[in-house]
Design an enzyme around this catalytic site. Structure first.
Site, PDB file in Angstrom:
ATOM      1  N   ASP A 306      30.659  48.173  35.817  1.00 18.06           N
ATOM      2  CA  ASP A 306      31.788  48.491  36.687  1.00 18.06           C
ATOM      3  C   ASP A 306      32.363  47.169  37.185  1.00 18.06           C
ATOM      4  O   ASP A 306      31.821  46.087  36.939  1.00 18.06           O
ATOM      5  CB  ASP A 306      31.340  49.405  37.829  1.00 18.06           C
ATOM      6  CG  ASP A 306      32.500  50.232  38.384  1.00 18.06           C
ATOM      7  OD1 ASP A 306      33.675  49.848  38.183  1.00 18.06           O
ATOM      8  OD2 ASP A 306      32.243  51.267  39.018  1.00 18.06           O
ATOM      9  N   TYR A 307      33.432  47.246  37.895  1.00 18.14           N
ATOM     10  CA  TYR A 307      34.232  46.088  38.295  1.00 18.14           C
ATOM     11  C   TYR A 307      33.378  45.027  38.997  1.00 18.14           C
ATOM     12  O   TYR A 307      32.961  45.212  40.128  1.00 18.14           O
ATOM     13  CB  TYR A 307      35.338  46.585  39.227  1.00 18.14           C
ATOM     14  CG  TYR A 307      36.569  45.738  39.309  1.00 18.14           C
ATOM     15  CD1 TYR A 307      37.692  46.034  38.551  1.00 18.14           C
ATOM     16  CD2 TYR A 307      36.635  44.657  40.166  1.00 18.14           C
ATOM     17  CE1 TYR A 307      38.843  45.277  38.646  1.00 18.14           C
ATOM     18  CE2 TYR A 307      37.779  43.894  40.271  1.00 18.14           C
ATOM     19  CZ  TYR A 307      38.882  44.203  39.502  1.00 18.14           C
ATOM     20  OH  TYR A 307      40.034  43.451  39.605  1.00 18.14           O
TER      21      TYR A 307
END
Length: 767
Positions: A306-307
């Site tokens: 994820d980011y």
């Protein structure tokens, strides 16, 4: 030393035949699929043999698309990409993947740089957060879960895939399959609620919808990415990004099954979670990313962070610096780094110094390139880059009609005293009051990036279109979402006094649900509650329309209103969909995928909580020294599965074809369901079980099946389910499914708190 390439090759070919039988991989005979996989693998390994270490790191590097960027305010670093820099990186082969850029024509220009101007010509993979629609926006996933309809979820995902694939996208970061049991957590709006089985069913449906039936190489397929792996939704106190701590039985019994179901449906990518699990961050957790995902489940796709999740290993206190974070994440099983650039920056040195074997880098690159091959990008790198097809597909009338259908089926009628609903389309003056009465800013809901703003239908627009005389509708905002409006309550009261019935449109804004929107109190904001009290004092009958991305605490005039409807965030067709229900064009059929508590302080709460050694008698108003709060019972105000129709539905007694279920046999469980009303309805019959005595304590109820049944006015139907031993199993202390012979309660009923049970005995184990 393990030959990582050989291991990968065996696992890839081993699952080829199995995937071929499911449309998500490729619709060819298993032997043909193996041949195709083998040819792709040879092609990929030939490329890997030619790649420099920088080019290998580049294939594991994912950046935001700066060419087709649209400000979205969904991540802290949005908009920081430099087109010139990224162009140079594509030519150098140091970025292999871009995300959150949309557009066919620009996609072709970007892909041409990779294919024609880089040394090896490896195509880029384009990904995007297509959570509940692209230009055509469908209900948020939690709302759609209320439909209890796998086919609907499949069709809306398919429509979203058609629009995304026609707009130069190959992969979507969906579905979110996190089981959400704390309504303070904002991201529950992206999932399917609190029940494991419903999450599993909708995970499969959405993967099938995104990836299609003709194989990933089809031009209309989007690679699905189940997220967030794993246990992200169990953050302590419902706080976003918080730590999680749980037993192995809870992890495997509650939070992992929807992921496994999604992978068995053909998903070939997965996104890691931000949280730590029992002290080990998920993005650097070899138990999750290798032992379970690869060794147990034989997952052959790639893992994407994820980011900046791998970079956050430093803040977790789990990594010393960026180099250490890249090493930990890569060795744990992460294959692709999102935005941080840590893999690109540090992999060459990690390999040179011997801290990461080249074989592990090659393994990650192989997984990414094999997925690109499965998507057909080596054969057709410009798939999805046809502006004419984009024009014809995106935002089509067919998709708008589906959005309206989905909106109608997602609405849940909680309460309807005196049959106040449906309202009349003529001869009745209606005051539509509240911050969402004429609002269009909050119809799409969270995680809408590319929705067509011109397509947003407000409640006012939908109501006026449904009414014979639109002038019978008056509109007053009364308050803003979280702030009082000068003179607003006075205007609302005057509108109410002049009307025959009041419709109060209250709840949350889009910004109050979603990522980073955890709430300590899941109630309606104070200015709206004050508005509701003032309007209720007029004595006019009130219909409450809740706009929300989570279960909510209801109190005061809102709770006491004779009619309450959960309308969620329903997408572009929200106003029309709500009007269809309110004015009776359709009978409501939605059911709650989350339990509405009596009080916010009951969180985390799910219907399938354990009864404990001191169970409460919830029929008693006060009771001490049992499992309950001083202020309320250990129940929901409106439980999971609850939802009314415009009919009058009743259930008979549950009957069993046999009182005993043989270990390898089956029993038919049935009930008569009657619609005594005057309208056709759709009833959702739910099968729950309770294991009375087990080796591990069990929930008071667990959903094991459900069925939607159409009932004409006055009609009675017998609804039957087949029950097998496997449906009685739970995850035991050894982390495996198990069950012991004994007595079970069986319900066929309308919600998790309704109905009378029948007793079923599971017979002794047989060889």
């Amino acid at each position: 030393m393990i030959d990582v390439r050989a291991t990968d090759r065996r696992s890839i070919l081993a699952v080829a035949a199995g995937l071929a039988t499911f449309g998500a991989a490729m619709v060819v005979a298993p032997r043909g699929a193996e041949a195709k996989q083998a040819a792709d693998l040879d092609r990929v390994d030939a490329l890997i043999a030619r790649m420099t270490i920088q080019e290998k790191a580049g294939q594991l590097n994912l950046l935001g698309d700066p060419f087709r960027f649209r400000p979205m305010n969904v991540n802290p670093l949005d908009g920081q990409g430099d087109p010139a820099r990224v162009t140079r990186m594509i030519r150098e082969g140091t970025v292999g993947n871009l995300f959150n850029g949309v557009g066919a024509e620009a996609g072709r220009r970007i892909q041409r740089i990779a294919v024609e101007e880089s040394r090896l010509g490896i195509p880029l993979l384009f990904a995007a957060d297509i959570i509940h629609g692209l230009k055509t926006v469908f209900p948020v996933p939690l709302a759609e879960a209320a439909a209890f309809d796998a086919d609907l979820a499949r069709r809306t995902a398919r429509a979203a895939a058609l629009e995304g694939a026609a707009s130069g996208i190959h992969q979507t970061y969906a579905p979110m399959v996190d089981v959400a049991r704390d309504q303070r957590w904002g991201r529950g709006v992206e999932g399917a609620g609190e029940d494991v089985l419903l999450n599993e069913i909708l995970a499969v449906a959405r993967v099938q919808g995104f990836q299609g039936e003709r194989g990933l190489a089809d031009r209309d397929a989007l690679l699905a990415t189940p997220k967030h792996f794993a246990a992200y939704s169990a953050g302590l106190a419902g706080m976003e990004y918080n730590s999680t701590d749980m037993s192995e039985a809870t992890l495997r019994g509650t939070f992992l099954p929807p992921f496994q179901a999604a992978f068995e449906a053909g998903a070939l990518s997965v996104m890691t979670a931000f949280n730590d699990l029992n002290g080990v961050p998920a993005s650097g957790n070899p138990y999750l990313l290798t032992e379970i995902l690869r060794d147990e489940w034989n997952f052959t796709g790639f893992v994407v962070s994820d980011y900046t999740a791998e970079q956050e290993l430093i803040a977790h206190g789990f990594a010393v610096d960026g180099r250490d974070a890249a090493r930990i994440a890569l060795m744990a099983g992460m294959d692709m780094s999102m935005v941080s650039g840590l893999f690109l920056e540090h992999i060459p040195d990690l390999v040179e110094k011997g801290d990461v074997p080249m074989a592990r880098v090659d393994q990650a690159v192989r997984r990414v390139l094999m997925t690109k091959a499965a998507l057909g990008l080596f054969d057709d790198p410009y798939r999805g880059c046809d502006p004419e097809r984009e024009r014809l597909v995106v935002g089509s009338r067919e998709h708008r009609d589906l959005a309206r259908e989905a909106a109608v089926k997602s609405i849940v009628l909680l309460k309807n005293e005196g049959d106040l609903l449906p309202l009349k389309t003529e001869g009745q003056k209606i005051a539509l009051i509240g911050p969402f009465a004429d609002d269009v800013e909050n119809v799409f809901g969270p995680w809408t990036i590319w929705g067509d703003d011109n397509s947003r239908v407000s409640l006012e627009t939908g109501f006026r279109a449904a009414m014979t005389n639109p002038q019978d509708l008056s509109v007053a905002r009364g308050s803003d979402v979280e702030e009082a409006l000068a003179g607003g309550i006075d205007d609302a009261v005057q509108a109410a006094l002049a009307a025959d019935v009041v419709v109060l449109a209250l709840g949350e804004s889009s910004r109050m649900s979603g990522e980073a929107q955890s709430r300590t109190e899941i109630d309606i904001p104070a200015p709206q509650r004050a508005l509701a009290e003032a309007v209720a004092a007029t004595g006019k009958p009130i219909v409450v329309l809740l706009r929300n991305g989570r279960a909510m605490e209801l109190s005061g005039a809102v709770k006491d209103a004779p009619a309450i409807v959960v309308t969620w965030f329903l997408g572009g067709e929200m106003g029309n969909g709500v009007a269809d229900i309110v004015f009776g064009k359709a009978s409501p059929s939605g059911r709650l995928p989350v339990s509405f508590p009596h009080r916010s302080g009951q969180q985390p709460y799910s219907y399938d909580h354990k009864v404990t050694g001191r169970p409460a008698n919830n029929a008693l108003a006060t009771q001490e020294y049992v499992a309950r709060y001083r202020e309320t019972t250990n129940t929901a105000l409106y439980p999971f599965g609850h939802g009314l129709t415009y009919g009058t539905v009743s259930y008979g007694d549950v009957t069993l074809s046999e009182p005993t279920l043989d270990w390898t046999g089956e029993v038919e469980v049935s009930v008569e369901v009657t619609n005594a009303g005057e309208r056709e309805v759709v009833e959702t019959v739910q099968l729950y079980i309770r294991d009375r005595v087990a080796d591990l304590t069990q929930p008071g109820r667990r959903l094991r099946d459900f069925r939607k049944v159409e009932l004409a006015a006055g009609e009675t139907k017998t609804v039957a389910f087949t029950l097998r031993r496997e449906q009685l199993e739970y995850i035991g202390a050894d982390a495996r499914p198990t069950v012991q012979p004994g007595v079970f309660d069986i319900w066929l009923t309308s919600s998790a708190q309704a109905g009378q049970s029948a007793l079923l005995t599971l017979g002794p184990r047989t060889a």
